[in-house]
Design an enzyme around this catalytic site. Structure first.
Site, PDB file in Angstrom:
ATOM      1  N   GLY B 221      -5.511   2.726   5.048  1.00  0.00           N
ATOM      2  CA  GLY B 221      -4.326   1.931   5.690  1.00  0.00           C
ATOM      3  C   GLY B 221      -3.861   1.896   7.340  1.00  0.00           C
ATOM      4  N   HIS B 222      -3.128   0.832   7.882  1.00  0.00           N
ATOM      5  CA  HIS B 222      -2.759   0.624   9.479  1.00  0.00           C
ATOM      6  C   HIS B 222      -1.913   2.134  10.366  1.00  0.00           C
ATOM      7  CE1 HIS B 222       2.165   0.892   9.114  1.00  0.00           C
ATOM      8  NE2 HIS B 222       1.798   0.576   8.413  1.00  0.00           N
ATOM      9  N   ASP B 223      -2.264   2.501  11.126  1.00  0.00           N
ATOM     10  CA  ASP B 223      -2.002   3.041  11.788  1.00  0.00           C
ATOM     11  C   ASP B 223      -2.388   4.838  11.558  1.00  0.00           C
ATOM     12  OD1 ASP B 223      -0.546   1.838  14.136  1.00  0.00           O
ATOM     13  OD2 ASP B 223       0.492   1.155  12.589  1.00  0.00           O
ATOM     14  N   GLY B 241       0.045   4.751   8.808  1.00  0.00           N
ATOM     15  CA  GLY B 241       0.723   6.174  10.046  1.00  0.00           C
ATOM     16  C   GLY B 241       0.434   7.550   9.125  1.00  0.00           C
TER      17      GLY B 241
END
Lengths: 314, 314, 314
Positions: B221-223, B241
């Site tokens: 996932g993102h980040d 995250g």
């Protein structure tokens, strides 16, 4: 699938080599599999276990491998030895597979403001609305209909064939493919993540409702109907013929079985498995998915077994 | 995201139609979402529940839909009705989506000895180091940075948009996309399997540490920040995250939730689910993941319930 | 992998800089990893824990980092400091990676009636039989052999590299890739869904048996042998070196560990995990997968803990 124009029952009987009994004069408008059949449709059945279900369905004509059945009033049966083969012959005749040789088929219609990025494929008769973004390496297969402001991220596949086979274990190849002649419909403002796969309907449609958002690697089976404003996290899988009502949230890696219903506004927590229908408006967890509060208490009870054991065995 | 050059707070207030309170003279260097914000940055908040978190974050300026807050010393607030819309306007201005029409964007830089195989896409401002192999049908989206000797197997997607929405259930479309303006950074000697997806940071970066190896169909996932020398088996999914420290092993189909930390050298056994942080150096199993030895004993205790029952009920 | 022609043991020792002991005159026909090694083959071993297994395997020659071993009669050992590096040198020499620059390699052979749709890649030395459909954005990598009437749906990857590393935690990069020189063999009448990945054998082959059907996003690890007439639902993952006998059904999201055997006609229910071999002809469920009837009773027992507690504690 509807035929390009209605056909007579006698033409159909002749085409598939069947004997026609009961209603002879009505027209046949299309063919559908049993879960999606409508009045005017043809359906097929080749196992006595399902004879009644098909005869009593909304279908007007039934391809069947027995004439020893009671024909409902106003319906016709087309009796032949191999109804499944008849189904295949009909699909191949009315909807032959004609693979596009171009990246974007000449018959595709792409709306103003929409972008199809490099290495994506857009098949025959696809319609894409306005202001969509189709990222690279996406495959949008024949007959898919996409609304406005839809985003499809890289590597996704829309309109793959149903995982649906005629199964008989007394022949060398047990499984024969039930040819898909349905389509995928994606409504306005949907977003499909990267690496997703959405199968077409076998004979009808798979539908993704307005405003629904999917993360990466989500799989949606054939003929599944997803309502508006649903949220599916990564690696969710939903089998065929299932109904997901509006505003349902499925967290990561949830698996949902076939031909069931998840009610509006339900939430299913990560990694849960859904083998049967769930009422709307509640939060579920575990396999088989139960109300989350029940399941959480169960986890606490399991932790207490050693204490019970000590008490009983001492 | 940093802006190409710092902008004045008054320009920004004018640009998004906000009233500026507090600090007026400092420059704004960029915009970030709350998990990744730094001094000099702008952040936005539109729910009173998160006002304090944003005001007390390292951000120097806060876009907010209330002026009834205490402004920390040295900070400025930009008050407007719709902070989320302001965020979108800023991202679209400083980082407009400009889809490359070429398979390999002219602005991409590909190092000596690196191979990009047919049907792969390399977007704008991508940098690929030396001696990499990019297999066929890979999508490397805008702004991705890849080190040396990296292998990306066929069909993978690097830099897809975050699954991150502004959610309000009192409008027809519940979910509005938070535009991603971040990137993916892949360090030296990483290998990404076939059919993987790695989302870009929403405003900052997703990072895969040196020497980490992923099997097929892994989702990141993102980040998310993955340390060096991690090993992820097939079908692992990690939400946004999250921090995976160095040398972590996740076996097949493990799911990891968002914004948590898995400590260095932890091992999570197949199909486990990780809903909250795990200390390093241990082996975990089950859902929710617990130390494997504890969980294995629990499975034995469950097997003993019938014996308990017999003893108690007799 | 077999070499293009047998080589002498003395040439090989010289090529990799090893000392030859024991048999000196026999020819070496190929190199294989320990699970797939045959008489005439070379194998390598670099950890004392596995010395005996390799020396006693069918291999005729063993690359090893010790001369303090007993050489079985008729066998030769090639002693060097870094057997893994020797393996890599041999693979790079006899099977160098030569990426095709064309969508369909000139060395590929595609049978009559087969269709390769746009944006698909067909690598070097691939053979595709008759009447196959290769949908768009498929990657069929070097040396894959595909039978007749095979369907591969969009976005799938056939022949990706094995997830197989030499692991040593006392160097900066813990994991060094064991180069794959094997292949994938797909027999007649197989259907592979959309977004699937099938890894090649490390040195031998991964095989999918006649008539087997896979839904979308199925992952098959290196060297796994799948029998005929198997049915794998969506998001199933099977690790490397496993044997799935004929007629096995795996429902959605099932995970199967490496180097085990699932017996003929077994059925594994959705989301189950298989850590060790399963006998054929039965239905399994849960993690670790047990006979479904046993597991279902266990779920009932768990529900009874509160009643037990009440009885004991009152």
């Amino acid at each position: 699938m509807k035929f390009p124009a209605p056909v007579s029952a006698t033409w159909m009987a002749d085409f598939i080599g069947a004997e026609l009994h009961g209603e002879r004069n009505a027209l046949i408008h299309g063919i559908n599999e049993i879960h999606r059949v409508e009045a005017g449709d043809l359906v097929f059945v080749d196992h006595p276990k399902y004879y009644d279900k098909c005869l009593q369905s909304p279908a007007s004509f039934i391809i069947i491998n027995s004439d020893a059945v009671t024909i409902p009033a106003g319906k016709g049966i087309l009796v032949c030895d191999a109804p499944f083969e008849a189904y295949l012959k009909i699909v191949q005749h009315f909807k032959p597979f004609t693979p596009s040789a171009e990246n974007i088929s000449k018959s595709a219609v792409i709306g103003a403001g929409s972008v199809v990025m490099p290495n994506s494929f857009v098949g025959n008769n696809v319609v894409i609305g306005k202001d969509c973004i189709i990222h690279p390496n996406v495959s949008i297969l024949d007959d898919t209909i996409i609304g406005d402001r839809v985003v499809i991220q890289a590597g996704s596949v829309i309109g793959s064939d149903a995982f649906y086979y005629n199964s008989k274990k007394d022949r060398p190849n047990w499984y024969r493919k039930m040819l898909s002649c349905g389509q995928v419909i994606i409504e306005d403002d949907v977003e499909i993540g990267a690496g997703c796969t959405i199968d077409r309907g076998v004979t009808a449609d798979t539908r993704i409702g307005r405003g629904t958002k999917m993360d990466n690697m989500v799989h949606i089976g054939h003929d599944t109907q997803v309502g508006p404003n649903c949220l599916f996290a990564a690696q969710v899988g939903i089998a065929g013929g299932t109904i997901i009502e509006e505003g349902v949230t499925l967290w990561g890696q949830v698996g949902v079985s076939k031909t069931l219903t998840i009610g509006a506004h339900a939430v299913v927590l990560a990694q849960s498995g859904v083998p049967s229908s769930l009422a709307g408006g509640k939060t579920y967890f575990g396999y088989p998915a139960e109300e989350a509060s029940t399941k959480r208490r169960e986890l606490v009870w399991i932790k207490r077994i050693p204490e019970l054991w000590k008490k009983v065995m001492d």
